[in-house]
Scaffold this motif. Structure first.
Motif, mmCIF file in Angstrom:
data_model
loop_
_atom_site.group_PDB
_atom_site.id
_atom_site.type_symbol
_atom_site.label_atom_id
_atom_site.label_comp_id
_atom_site.label_asym_id
_atom_site.label_seq_id
_atom_site.Cartn_x
_atom_site.Cartn_y
_atom_site.Cartn_z
ATOM 1 N N CYS A 12 -13.951 -7.458 1.201
ATOM 2 C CA CYS A 12 -14.076 -6.569 2.351
ATOM 3 C C CYS A 12 -13.174 -5.359 2.161
ATOM 4 C CB CYS A 12 -13.748 -7.278 3.657
ATOM 5 S SG CYS A 12 -12.017 -7.704 3.871
ATOM 6 N N ARG A 13 -13.450 -4.329 2.943
ATOM 7 C CA ARG A 13 -12.637 -3.113 2.944
ATOM 8 C C ARG A 13 -12.013 -3.000 4.324
ATOM 9 N NH1 ARG A 13 -12.649 2.585 3.601
ATOM 10 N NH2 ARG A 13 -11.711 3.635 1.821
ATOM 11 N N SER A 25 0.842 -1.191 0.000
ATOM 12 C CA SER A 25 0.000 0.000 0.000
ATOM 13 C C SER A 25 0.882 1.248 0.000
ATOM 14 C CB SER A 25 -0.956 -0.002 1.201
ATOM 15 O OG SER A 25 -0.277 -0.249 2.405
ATOM 16 N N GLU A 59 -5.760 -1.040 -3.674
ATOM 17 C CA GLU A 59 -5.830 0.220 -2.941
ATOM 18 C C GLU A 59 -6.498 1.245 -3.844
ATOM 19 O OE1 GLU A 59 -3.088 3.189 -0.241
ATOM 20 O OE2 GLU A 59 -2.078 1.796 -1.597
ATOM 21 N N ASP A 60 -7.620 1.805 -3.377
ATOM 22 C CA ASP A 60 -8.341 2.773 -4.196
ATOM 23 C C ASP A 60 -7.680 4.155 -4.120
ATOM 24 O OD1 ASP A 60 -9.344 4.134 -1.892
ATOM 25 O OD2 ASP A 60 -11.152 2.909 -1.867
ATOM 26 N N GLY A 72 -8.161 3.508 0.411
ATOM 27 C CA GLY A 72 -8.896 2.380 0.975
ATOM 28 C C GLY A 72 -8.325 1.066 0.478
ATOM 29 N N TRP A 74 -8.917 -2.792 -0.279
ATOM 30 C CA TRP A 74 -9.944 -3.784 -0.582
ATOM 31 C C TRP A 74 -9.291 -5.154 -0.673
ATOM 32 C CZ3 TRP A 74 -15.055 -2.229 -1.253
ATOM 33 C CH2 TRP A 74 -15.245 -0.841 -1.294
ATOM 34 N N ILE A 114 -15.833 1.015 -7.773
ATOM 35 C CA ILE A 114 -14.922 -0.122 -7.627
ATOM 36 C C ILE A 114 -15.550 -1.308 -8.336
ATOM 37 C CG2 ILE A 114 -13.758 -1.688 -6.012
ATOM 38 C CD1 ILE A 114 -12.765 1.211 -5.786
ATOM 39 N N VAL A 136 -18.368 -6.582 2.137
ATOM 40 C CA VAL A 136 -19.327 -5.954 1.232
ATOM 41 C C VAL A 136 -20.503 -6.911 1.091
ATOM 42 C CG1 VAL A 136 -19.712 -5.089 -1.104
ATOM 43 C CG2 VAL A 136 -17.495 -4.717 0.024
ATOM 44 N N CYS A 144 -12.022 -5.607 9.128
ATOM 45 C CA CYS A 144 -12.448 -5.755 7.738
ATOM 46 C C CYS A 144 -13.970 -5.603 7.727
ATOM 47 C CB CYS A 144 -12.100 -7.147 7.211
ATOM 48 S SG CYS A 144 -10.369 -7.550 7.288
ATOM 49 N N ASP A 160 -10.457 -1.222 7.494
ATOM 50 C CA ASP A 160 -10.543 0.032 8.233
ATOM 51 C C ASP A 160 -9.815 -0.206 9.551
ATOM 52 O OD1 ASP A 160 -11.179 2.486 9.287
ATOM 53 O OD2 ASP A 160 -13.249 1.959 9.763
ATOM 54 N N GLN A 177 -10.739 0.492 -10.394
ATOM 55 C CA GLN A 177 -11.522 1.677 -10.060
ATOM 56 C C GLN A 177 -11.695 2.500 -11.327
ATOM 57 O OE1 GLN A 177 -9.977 4.156 -6.887
ATOM 58 N NE2 GLN A 177 -11.996 5.027 -6.529
#
Length: 195
Positions: free
Chosen positions: A162-163, A107, A147-148, A152, A154, A190, A172, A169, A165, A184
């Motif tokens: 899942c995302r 990341s 990584e968006d 974020g 994913w 996404i 979705v 996780c 945080d 993206q």
């Protein structure tokens, strides 16, 4: 376009390929099923195997981090980081949730993400954070990372997306698929590739 095939006749040590990665110098790294990882430049393949510190010959993932290190994930012998002739290894003995590695990513904050069939690891500054179904992964078998634009993270598993945080996780809802990849679009949406 023209297709060209490379196999054992052209110097590849094994015809069963699991992973491909092009590094910043233009080398193509090829992870094989039973013969380690090979590097192709303008000359024939050069194989890096267990005799040079790669933990196993069944390579499933290859990745170059921003610092130029090559990371090699194996089917059952853990993870290796190759940098300037030095090899550092990780297995269940020093923090991996399992010795099979299916995915390696990095990341923007410099953290390395290691996906295994039994969970996910975030490596940053010598610290390992483990993610499992108990922390919200939809399935333990991790296959992809994205990584968006907003930073974020994913995670794609064989049982959903899942995302991340922090240390949790967030699955979705409605995406209980085998998630193989992400994209993206320009509008920020996404997209998930899977079955």
């Amino acid at each position: 376009g023209r297709f060209e095939s490379f196999g054992t006749g052209e110097g590849l040590p094994n015809d069963f390929v699991h992973a491909l990665y092009e590094d910043r110098e233009g080398n193509l790294w090829v992870g094989t099923n039973t013969a380690g990882v090979s590097r192709l430049r303008d000359t024939p393949f050069r194989t890096v195997s267990t005799s040079e510190g790669v933990p196993g010959d069944a390579v499933r993932a290859v990745f170059e981090s921003r610092d130029g290190s090559m990371w090699v994930g194996t089917a059952a012998q853990g993870l290796a980081r190759l940098v300037n002739g030095t090899v550092t290894r990780w297995t269940t003995r020093n923090g991996l949730p399992g010795d099979g590695v299916s995915m390696i990513g990095e990341s923007r904050d410099g953290a390395m993400w290691i996906g295994t069939p039994v969970g996910l690891i975030r490596m940053k500054a010598g610290s390992l954070t483990r993610y499992s179904t108990q922390s919200g992964l939809p399935h333990e078998n991790v296959r992809s990372l994205f990584e968006d634009r907003d930073g974020g993270i994913w995670i794609g598993t064989v049982g959903g997306v899942c995302r991340i945080d922090g240390e949790r996780c967030h699955p979705v809802e409605g995406l209980s698929l085998y998630a193989r990849g992400f994209h993206q679009s320009a509008d920020g949406a996404i997209w998930v590739a899977g079955h």
